[in-house]
Design an enzyme around this catalytic site. Structure first.
Site, mmCIF file in Angstrom:
data_model
loop_
_atom_site.group_PDB
_atom_site.id
_atom_site.type_symbol
_atom_site.label_atom_id
_atom_site.label_comp_id
_atom_site.label_asym_id
_atom_site.label_seq_id
_atom_site.Cartn_x
_atom_site.Cartn_y
_atom_site.Cartn_z
ATOM 1 N N ASP A 159 64.479 40.495 43.312
ATOM 2 C CA ASP A 159 64.839 41.900 43.538
ATOM 3 C C ASP A 159 64.302 42.378 44.884
ATOM 4 O OD1 ASP A 159 66.090 44.300 42.915
ATOM 5 O OD2 ASP A 159 64.311 45.133 41.942
ATOM 6 N N HIS A 177 73.520 46.570 37.065
ATOM 7 C CA HIS A 177 72.175 47.160 37.066
ATOM 8 C C HIS A 177 72.120 48.072 35.846
ATOM 9 C CE1 HIS A 177 68.397 48.628 38.457
ATOM 10 N NE2 HIS A 177 68.830 49.849 38.704
#
Lengths: 314, 434
Positions: free
Chosen positions: B309, B183
């Site tokens: 996501d 991330h």
């Protein structure tokens, strides 16, 4: 109190954003009349008789809360103060729950201050009464901008064409945001002065002139508006020290001399003397700071009165 | 098990990008035959579905979905997440390790796989944590975790912040051929930021997240990839500068790939409007110019993968002032419908879009799914690319309702989803003939 020049078409006052120039000027006209009332022996009016006003303050504020309380009482409303320290919010109740609970008590107006931007909008969507934003995070503080505009207009006779400098911690300031929108709507030219660490990104897109040198920024200004610097931001996080901040951005006689000779000084309070403003300037002949407090009550009376035409429970 | 003939379809093969009329025969959970052109007759006893000229493609593979099981079943379970996935045409989801307990040991991987086998209707592949407890300090057992079934390594919502830890993780991962998915967000630069830094955040009085929070971490990681030679996947990029950084890394021949969230492809910071917390995301929705840059990078093939996501959040974490709300949005069920906006605007071709949600993620994971050829698993989706509808969050299968597309007009949906040859989702207009 005289009727304003035109009716106010909004149910809430959540920000200066979205108000037209005639609407802002209408509120200032009403506030002028409220000043006269507040200077009489008999200050009481009946505009809000029988109405309930709740002041819901999630952030402590002696000044704004008492100003709203006095404004409501002078118009005849029953005013209740709720502050976070004594409420169930500390026990984990959410903002929405608090809103629903208060709404069930059938208030007519809720005045809200909250530490988060947008919280007052969120609350306004969940209640049936009028909501006044008394400051939400770094977003807006509309009644402060209105009282500043009123103070300027009464002292300078106009706002159109004036050069106004807003100085200091603009990044964290709702007062600065509301004032930029309000003063531009009223025809003033606005400058913003501060170290870049305390200026929000994209500020130049607000239509203001940006200065990092205070003397250059103050040159030719009619109004110098100082902002409060929070204590936790003084020591190394945004500026290195109080000493350095005062040296470069604190308003003292030397820096003020760069503004116009008849420039007037303002501060939303509470002041940090010796941090953003020198004591002799705060108390000096060019200072409007105490008058701002008086105008605060008048402007809040004007706002409450303007909203009175849209109150529920009729 | 009887055979199933999907006749009269428009076949979309992501491997070649070709679209052609044809039919697919499914038997024993696998694709038995792919027939181009006119449909062959159905074999004896086979059931038949007339696809009516709609698009038949491999089922979608979502590389990034947060599921609340174990630990936050009130938000989402493997069963509810997989039902949402099936309705959205997703036949494989990679679940993130941000659970309670964290997926950081072989026993938890095993638990998730067994729960998924018993309750989920799509393939669930767990991604394991890079560091124990997602704490960013000690490496997990990459070898044992892979043996248990972990398909990749990521600290999920968090970046591996410590450069030394990241260097060692990449070095060790290389020995095991493991894929690290990062991330890309430098936490110190994010600070207390809640949305894209710029004029819009300043007007709302919200603290901004600079693009440099992403690019600084991405540049650092790519230096470490150059040093270690490990396979590195930037989970989601959101801005124009990151596209350039990825382009340079790929140009230099580094084993670097990247993904993008469907949200950053079709929404921008303006969608936050008056503090809509369902649009509070990480990475944040960026400026329109950033959105256009990532869309172009997807069309050009520079961005490899599109992810949902998917991050279910309940009312208690979203019905709050913007700065106090949690990040994340539902996405797995609307992935296809939202992404189809790019096809309808002409920005991205349908074959390219589908490849980024099928063949590309399958290749990263080393799976044989995501292909339209005989012998591949019969994970398939039938797409009506033009079907218009108004999204109603109450009809979503997820346990949570935080969709940024609620009440949005979407066009394009999965009308039939097959996992291992089994029908797991079927719109009423699709009939099965015995």
């Amino acid at each position: 109190m005289t009727q304003g020049p035109q009716s106010f078409p909004h149910r809430h006052l959540l920000g200066i954003e979205g108000l037209t120039r005639p609407e802002i000027e209408g509120l200032l006209d009403r506030a002028d009349a409220a000043v006269d009332i507040s200077r009489q022996v008999e200050k009481k009016r009946v505009t809000l008789r029988g109405r309930t006003q709740i002041n819901l303050f999630f952030e402590p504020s002696t000044r704004t809360q008492s100003s709203f309380e006095l404004a409501g009482k002078r118009l005849g409303a029953d005013v209740m103060n709720m502050s976070v320290a004594s409420s169930s919010v500390k026990k984990g109740e959410t903002l929405i729950d608090t809103a629903a609970t208060l709404n069930a008590m059938r208030p007519d107006i809720i005045v809200v201050r909250h530490q988060s931007a947008g919280a007052v909008h969120l609350l306004a969507r969940k209640v049936d009464c009028s909501v006044v934003n008394a400051g939400d995070g770094a977003h807006e503080h509309p009644t402060q901008a209105l009282l500043d505009a009123l103070t300027i207009r009464r002292n300078k006779g106009r706002i159109e064409g004036l050069q106004v400098a807003i100085c200091g911690d603009v990044l964290h300031s709702r007062v600065a945001r509301s004032n930029i929108i309000s003063l531009q709507a009223l025809g003033a030219r606005v400058r913003v002065i501060g170290p870049t660490t305390l200026l929000p990104a994209g500020l130049e897109r607000f239509g203001v002139e940006v200065f990092t040198d205070m003397r250059a920024g103050l040159a030719g200004c009619d109004i110098v508006m100082m902002l409060r610097l929070q204590r936790e931001r003084m020591n190394g996080s945004f500026v290195p020290s109080v000493k350095e901040y005062f040296r470069y951005y604190g308003l003292d006689g030397d820096k003020l001399a760069h503004a116009k000779p008849d420039a007037l000084v303002m501060h939303p309070g509470p002041m940090n003397r010796g941090v953003e403003i020198a004591s002799d300037i705060a108390d000096g002949a060019q200072s409007l700071i105490r008058e701002q407090v008086e105008m605060g009550v008048a402007v809040r009376m004007a706002v409450l009165e303007a909203l009175a035409t849209h109150l529920p429970n009729d | 098990m009887t055979a199933l003939l999907l006749a009269n379809a428009r076949l979309l093969d992501p491997a070649t990008g070709r679209e052609s009329p044809g039919a697919v025969l499914v038997r024993d959970g696998r694709i038995a035959d792919v027939a181009q052109g006119a449909a062959p007759g159905a074999p004896e006893g086979a059931r038949t579905i007339d696809c009516d000229g709609l698009v038949l493609a491999p089922g979608l593979i979502d590389l990034r979905a947060f599921v609340g099981e174990p630990g936050a079943e009130h938000r989402e379970t493997l069963a509810s997440a997989s039902a949402a996935a099936a309705a959205g045409g997703v036949t494989t989801l990679v679940c993130m390790p941000d659970t309670n307990p964290v997926i950081d040991g072989p026993a938890i991987v095993d638990f998730v796989l067994r729960r998924a086998r018993d309750t989920a209707c799509v393939n669930v592949l767990p991604a394991a944590a890079v560091t124990k407890g997602l704490a960013g300090r000690e490496m997990t057992e990459f070898g044992l975790l892979q043996e248990a079934g972990a398909v990749a390594f990521t600290d999920g919502l968090k970046a591996v912040r410590n450069a030394q830890v990241m260097r060692r993780a990449l070095t060790y991962a290389r020995d095991f051929g493991a894929l690290i998915m990062q991330h890309v967000e430098e936490p110190d630069l994010v600070g207390e930021g809640v949305m894209n830094e710029g004029e819009f955040a300043s007007r709302l009085g919200l603290i901004g997240i600079p693009r440099e929070a992403e690019t600084v971490m991405l540049e650092r990681d790519i230096r470490l990839v150059r040093l270690t030679g490990a396979r590195y996947h930037a989970a989601m990029i959101s801005c124009a500068d990151s596209v350039e950084i990825i382009a340079r890394a790929k140009n230099d021949g580094l084993p670097v790939t990247c993904g993008v969230s469907v949200n950053n492809l079709v929404l921008n910071e303006g969608d936050i409007g008056h503090y809509r917390t369902f649009c509070r995301l990480s990475p944040p929705l960026r400026h329109e110019s950033d959105r256009q840059a990532v869309v172009k990078a997807l069309a050009d093939g520079l961005i490899d993968v599109v992810v949902s996501d998917h991050n279910p959040q309940d009312v208690e974490t979203k019905r709050l002032p913007f700065a106090e709300a949690a990040d994340g949005a539902l996405g797995i069920e609307t992935l296809l419908g939202a992404a189809m906006r790019l096809v309808h605007t002409g920005d991205v071709g349908l074959p390219r879009l589908i490849a980024a949600m099928t063949a590309a993620p399958a290749r990263l994971l080393g799976r044989e799914a995501g292909q339209l050829r005989a012998g591949a698993p019969a994970d398939l989706v039938l797409i009506d690319p033009d079907l218009p509808y108004l999204l109603d969050k109450r009809r979503l299968k997820s346990r949570s309702k935080n969709s940024p597309f609620d009440e949005a007009r979407l066009q394009g949906a999965a009308v039939l989803t097959l996992v291992g040859g089994e029908i797991v989702h079927r719109a009423p207009e699709i009939a099965v003939a015995a």
